[in-house]
Scaffold this motif. Structure first.
Motif, PDB file in Angstrom:
ATOM      1  N   VAL A  88       0.858  -1.184   0.000  1.00 15.79           N
ATOM      2  CA  VAL A  88       0.000   0.000   0.000  1.00 15.79           C
ATOM      3  C   VAL A  88       0.894   1.234   0.000  1.00 15.79           C
ATOM      4  N   THR A  89       0.811   2.017  -1.055  1.00 18.56           N
ATOM      5  CA  THR A  89       1.662   3.195  -1.192  1.00 18.56           C
ATOM      6  C   THR A  89       0.994   4.464  -0.674  1.00 18.56           C
ATOM      7  N   GLU A  90      -0.336   4.453  -0.646  1.00 22.12           N
ATOM      8  CA  GLU A  90      -1.046   5.663  -0.225  1.00 22.12           C
ATOM      9  C   GLU A  90      -2.495   5.319   0.102  1.00 22.12           C
ATOM     10  N   ILE A  91      -3.063   6.035   1.054  1.00 22.35           N
ATOM     11  CA  ILE A  91      -4.490   5.913   1.372  1.00 22.35           C
ATOM     12  C   ILE A  91      -5.091   7.307   1.392  1.00 22.35           C
ATOM     13  N   GLU A  92      -6.163   7.493   0.637  1.00 21.30           N
ATOM     14  CA  GLU A  92      -6.863   8.774   0.642  1.00 21.30           C
ATOM     15  C   GLU A  92      -7.963   8.725   1.693  1.00 21.30           C
ATOM     16  N   LEU A  93      -7.776   9.478   2.761  1.00 19.70           N
ATOM     17  CA  LEU A  93      -8.701   9.449   3.880  1.00 19.70           C
ATOM     18  C   LEU A  93      -9.571  10.689   3.953  1.00 19.70           C
ATOM     19  N   SER A  94      -9.449  11.582   2.981  1.00 23.19           N
ATOM     20  CA  SER A  94     -10.196  12.840   3.018  1.00 23.19           C
ATOM     21  C   SER A  94     -11.594  12.702   2.431  1.00 23.19           C
ATOM     22  N   LYS A  95     -11.891  11.566   1.833  1.00 22.58           N
ATOM     23  CA  LYS A  95     -13.212  11.365   1.240  1.00 22.58           C
ATOM     24  C   LYS A  95     -13.690   9.946   1.515  1.00 22.58           C
ATOM     25  N   ARG A  96     -15.009   9.749   1.395  1.00 16.14           N
ATOM     26  CA  ARG A  96     -15.620   8.443   1.584  1.00 16.14           C
ATOM     27  C   ARG A  96     -16.241   7.991   0.282  1.00 16.14           C
ATOM     28  N   PRO A  97     -16.072   6.736  -0.062  1.00 15.36           N
ATOM     29  CA  PRO A  97     -15.282   5.715   0.634  1.00 15.36           C
ATOM     30  C   PRO A  97     -13.786   6.018   0.568  1.00 15.36           C
ATOM     31  N   PHE A  98     -13.042   5.400   1.459  1.00 18.95           N
ATOM     32  CA  PHE A  98     -11.593   5.561   1.448  1.00 18.95           C
ATOM     33  C   PHE A  98     -11.021   4.875   0.205  1.00 18.95           C
ATOM     34  N   VAL A  99      -9.938   5.422  -0.303  1.00 15.19           N
ATOM     35  CA  VAL A  99      -9.299   4.859  -1.494  1.00 15.19           C
ATOM     36  C   VAL A  99      -7.877   4.429  -1.143  1.00 15.19           C
ATOM     37  N   LEU A 100      -7.561   3.173  -1.424  1.00 16.96           N
ATOM     38  CA  LEU A 100      -6.233   2.639  -1.167  1.00 16.96           C
ATOM     39  C   LEU A 100      -5.524   2.427  -2.497  1.00 16.96           C
ATOM     40  N   LYS A 101      -4.321   2.945  -2.586  1.00 14.52           N
ATOM     41  CA  LYS A 101      -3.497   2.757  -3.770  1.00 14.52           C
ATOM     42  C   LYS A 101      -2.477   1.668  -3.459  1.00 14.52           C
ATOM     43  N   VAL A 102      -2.549   0.583  -4.222  1.00 17.51           N
ATOM     44  CA  VAL A 102      -1.668  -0.562  -4.008  1.00 17.51           C
ATOM     45  C   VAL A 102      -0.759  -0.694  -5.217  1.00 17.51           C
ATOM     46  N   ASP A 103       0.520  -0.805  -4.966  1.00 19.10           N
ATOM     47  CA  ASP A 103       1.503  -0.834  -6.035  1.00 19.10           C
ATOM     48  C   ASP A 103       1.182  -1.914  -7.071  1.00 19.10           C
ATOM     49  N   GLY A 104       1.047  -1.498  -8.330  1.00 19.95           N
ATOM     50  CA  GLY A 104       0.823  -2.431  -9.421  1.00 19.95           C
ATOM     51  C   GLY A 104      -0.601  -2.920  -9.565  1.00 19.95           C
ATOM     52  N   MET A 105      -1.547  -2.352  -8.842  1.00 15.79           N
ATOM     53  CA  MET A 105      -2.936  -2.804  -8.890  1.00 15.79           C
ATOM     54  C   MET A 105      -3.875  -1.616  -9.034  1.00 15.79           C
ATOM     55  N   GLU A 106      -5.129  -1.914  -9.353  1.00 17.90           N
ATOM     56  CA  GLU A 106      -6.137  -0.865  -9.415  1.00 17.90           C
ATOM     57  C   GLU A 106      -6.456  -0.368  -8.007  1.00 17.90           C
ATOM     58  N   ASP A 107      -6.903   0.896  -7.937  1.00 17.57           N
ATOM     59  CA  ASP A 107      -7.274   1.454  -6.638  1.00 17.57           C
ATOM     60  C   ASP A 107      -8.405   0.646  -6.017  1.00 17.57           C
ATOM     61  N   MET A 108      -8.398   0.587  -4.685  1.00 19.06           N
ATOM     62  CA  MET A 108      -9.422  -0.147  -3.952  1.00 19.06           C
ATOM     63  C   MET A 108     -10.190   0.804  -3.054  1.00 19.06           C
ATOM     64  N   LYS A 109     -11.498   0.548  -2.886  1.00 24.89           N
ATOM     65  CA  LYS A 109     -12.347   1.388  -2.064  1.00 24.89           C
ATOM     66  C   LYS A 109     -12.852   0.607  -0.858  1.00 24.89           C
ATOM     67  N   ALA A 110     -12.963   1.302   0.265  1.00 22.59           N
ATOM     68  CA  ALA A 110     -13.402   0.634   1.494  1.00 22.59           C
ATOM     69  C   ALA A 110     -14.214   1.577   2.361  1.00 22.59           C
ATOM     70  N   LYS A 111     -15.222   1.011   3.032  1.00 30.99           N
ATOM     71  CA  LYS A 111     -16.023   1.775   3.982  1.00 30.99           C
ATOM     72  C   LYS A 111     -15.263   2.002   5.289  1.00 30.99           C
ATOM     73  N   SER A 112     -14.378   1.066   5.617  1.00 29.09           N
ATOM     74  CA  SER A 112     -13.605   1.171   6.853  1.00 29.09           C
ATOM     75  C   SER A 112     -12.234   0.547   6.637  1.00 29.09           C
ATOM     76  N   ILE A 113     -11.305   0.953   7.464  1.00 32.05           N
ATOM     77  CA  ILE A 113      -9.920   0.470   7.348  1.00 32.05           C
ATOM     78  C   ILE A 113      -9.385   0.156   8.737  1.00 32.05           C
ATOM     79  N   ILE A 114      -8.689  -0.965   8.842  1.00 32.07           N
ATOM     80  CA  ILE A 114      -7.951  -1.301  10.067  1.00 32.07           C
ATOM     81  C   ILE A 114      -6.464  -1.289   9.724  1.00 32.07           C
ATOM     82  N   LEU A 115      -5.714  -0.454  10.424  1.00 26.27           N
ATOM     83  CA  LEU A 115      -4.274  -0.343  10.200  1.00 26.27           C
ATOM     84  C   LEU A 115      -3.532  -1.199  11.213  1.00 26.27           C
ATOM     85  N   SER A 116      -2.785  -2.167  10.717  1.00 26.88           N
ATOM     86  CA  SER A 116      -1.983  -3.029  11.596  1.00 26.88           C
ATOM     87  C   SER A 116      -0.612  -3.225  10.956  1.00 26.88           C
ATOM     88  N   THR A 117      -0.001  -2.119  10.583  1.00 22.36           N
ATOM     89  CA  THR A 117       1.260  -2.165   9.834  1.00 22.36           C
ATOM     90  C   THR A 117       2.496  -2.308  10.717  1.00 22.36           C
TER      91      THR A 117
END
Length: 316
Positions: free
Chosen positions: A80-109
Motif C-alpha cells: 500500500v503506497t497511499e491511502i486517501e482518507l479525506s473522502k468516503r469511501p476511502f481509497v487505497l493505492k496498491v503498487d501495481g494494482m487498481e485502486d481499492m475502495k473501502a467503507k472502513s480500514i484497520i491499520l496493523s502495519t
C-alpha cells in the motif's frame, strides 16, 4: 467496494481478520512484503498462551492466517503506497494494482526495529543470537553473557530486564554520554551484573554458523578494534512505526505512533482503526497485539452497523 480492508498482518491484523470474517464482514487483508510481521523472523515463541511447549514464530502466524481464511477472510499480497482518507469511501493505492475502495480500514502495519545500519551478520543472525526484544527472548539466555547495544531509556530497560536471566550484561554505546534519563542510568549503574563498553562502535557481528559468538567494535578515540565475546546481542535503538504511507493524515504522537481514543482503537478519522505495534510503543508483545486486533474488529463492526450521523452514506 469493501466493507473493511485490513492493512498489514502480524498477530494484530490476523486476529482482526478472524473476528471480522466470523462476523460476515468479508475482510480483505493486504499483506506487505513481510506477511506475518516480525514473528516471521522470530524462532521459538514461548509466551503466547495455549502452546505448552512453545511454537515457532512463522508457524504461529501461518496457523492464525489459516484460521482467518477458514472463516472467509481474503488475502492479497501487495504494498500500500497511499491511502486517501479525506473522502468516503476511502481509497487505497496498491503498487501495481487498481485502486481499492473501502467503507472502513484497520491499520496493523506494525513498527520496525531500528537496526545498526546493516553491519555484517546483523540481519543474518536475527533470531539466532541477535534480538530486538528482551522480553521476548531474554529467557533463552539464562546464565549466558549478552550485550545490549544502545544508549537510551529502552536500552537501559532491556539491560535491567536481561540481568534477571543472563550471567553478565554489557551495554555497548558509541558515545561516552548516554541519552537515557538520569533515573534509568542510576538504576543500571546500581546493578552489579551490568558493565559498560562506551565510546565503541559496532562494526561486525561474529558467528560460527550456528549462532552469535561476539561483537566486533571500534574504539572511536583510539581507532583500535576488539571483539567482545558474547552469546547474544540485543539491539535497543528504538522502533519506527510504519506510517509513512499515511502522509500525516492521521494524528500521531511525537514518535510517530498512531493516536487512538482511550479504551478503543478508533483513530482521529471516523472509520479508521489502528491496532498492534503501529499504535503501541509500550508493550510490543504478540499477545497484546492480538488483543488490540480483536478490539479493532469489534470497534469496526459497531461502526459499520451504526456510523455517526456526520458520516456520509455509501452505496454498495
Amino acid at each position: 467496494m469493501h466493507k473493511s480492508i485490513i492493512v498489514g498482518t502480524g498477530p494484530a491484523g490476523l486476529t482482526a481478520a478472524i473476528y471480522q470474517a466470523r462476523a460476515n464482514l468479508n475482510p480483505l487483508v493486504i499483506e506487505g512484503p513481510q506477511p506475518g510481521g516480525q514473528l516471521t523472523i522470530t524462532t521459538e515463541v514461548e509466551n503466547f498462551p495455549g502452546f505448552i511447549d512453545g511454537i515457532m514464530g512463522p508457524e504461529l502466524m501461518e496457523k492464525m492466517r489459516k484460521q482467518a481464511e477458514r472463516f472467509g477472510a481474503r488475502f492479497l499480497r501487495g504494498w500500500v503506497t497511499e491511502i486517501e482518507l479525506s473522502k468516503r469511501p476511502f481509497v487505497l493505492k496498491v503498487d501495481g494494482m487498481e485502486d481499492m475502495k473501502a467503507k472502513s480500514i484497520i491499520l496493523s502495519t506494525g513498527a520496525s526495529a531500528n537496526l545498526l545500519g546493516g553491519i555484517p551478520g546483523e540481519k543474518e543472525y536475527i533470531g539466532r543470537g541477535v534480538s530486538t526484544c528482551a522480553t521476548c527472548d531474554g529467557f533463552f539466555f539464562r546464565n549466558k553473557k549478552v550485550l545490549v547495544v544502545g544508549g537510551g531509556d529502552s536500552a537501559m530497560e532491556e539491560a535491567n530486564f536481561l540481568s534477571r536471566f543472563a550471567s553478565k550484561v554489557t551495554i555497548v554505546h558509541r558515545r561516552n554520554e548516554l541519552r537515557a534519563s538520569k533515573i534509568m542510568q542510576n538504576r543500571v549503574r546500581q546493578n552489579n551484573k551490568i558493565s559498560w563498553a562506551l565510546n565503541k562502535e559496532p562494526t561486525e557481528i561474529m558467528a560460527d554458523g550456528r549462532g552469535v559468538t561476539g561483537l566486533r567494535v571500534r574504539n572511536l578515540e583510539s581507532g583500535e578494534e576488539e571483539t567482545i565475546v558474547t552469546d547474544g546481542i540485543f539491539i535497543a535503538t528504538g522502533h519506527t512505526p510504519n506510517t509513512v504511507f499515511l502522509n500525516g493524515q492521521i494524528e500521531t504522537d511525537e514518535k510517530g505512533y498512531i493516536k487512538v481514543m482511550p479504551g478503543t482503537t478508533q483513530t482521529t478519522i471516523p472509520g479508521v482503526f489502528a491496532c498492534g505495534d503501529v499504535q503501541d510503543s509500550h508493550y510490543r508483545q504478540a499477545i497484546t497485539a492480538a488483543g488490540s486486533g480483536c478490539m479493532a474488529a469489534l470497534d469496526c463492526e459497531r461502526f459499520l452497523e451504526s456510523p455517526p450521523a456526520s458520516y456520509p452514506r455509501i452505496r454498495e
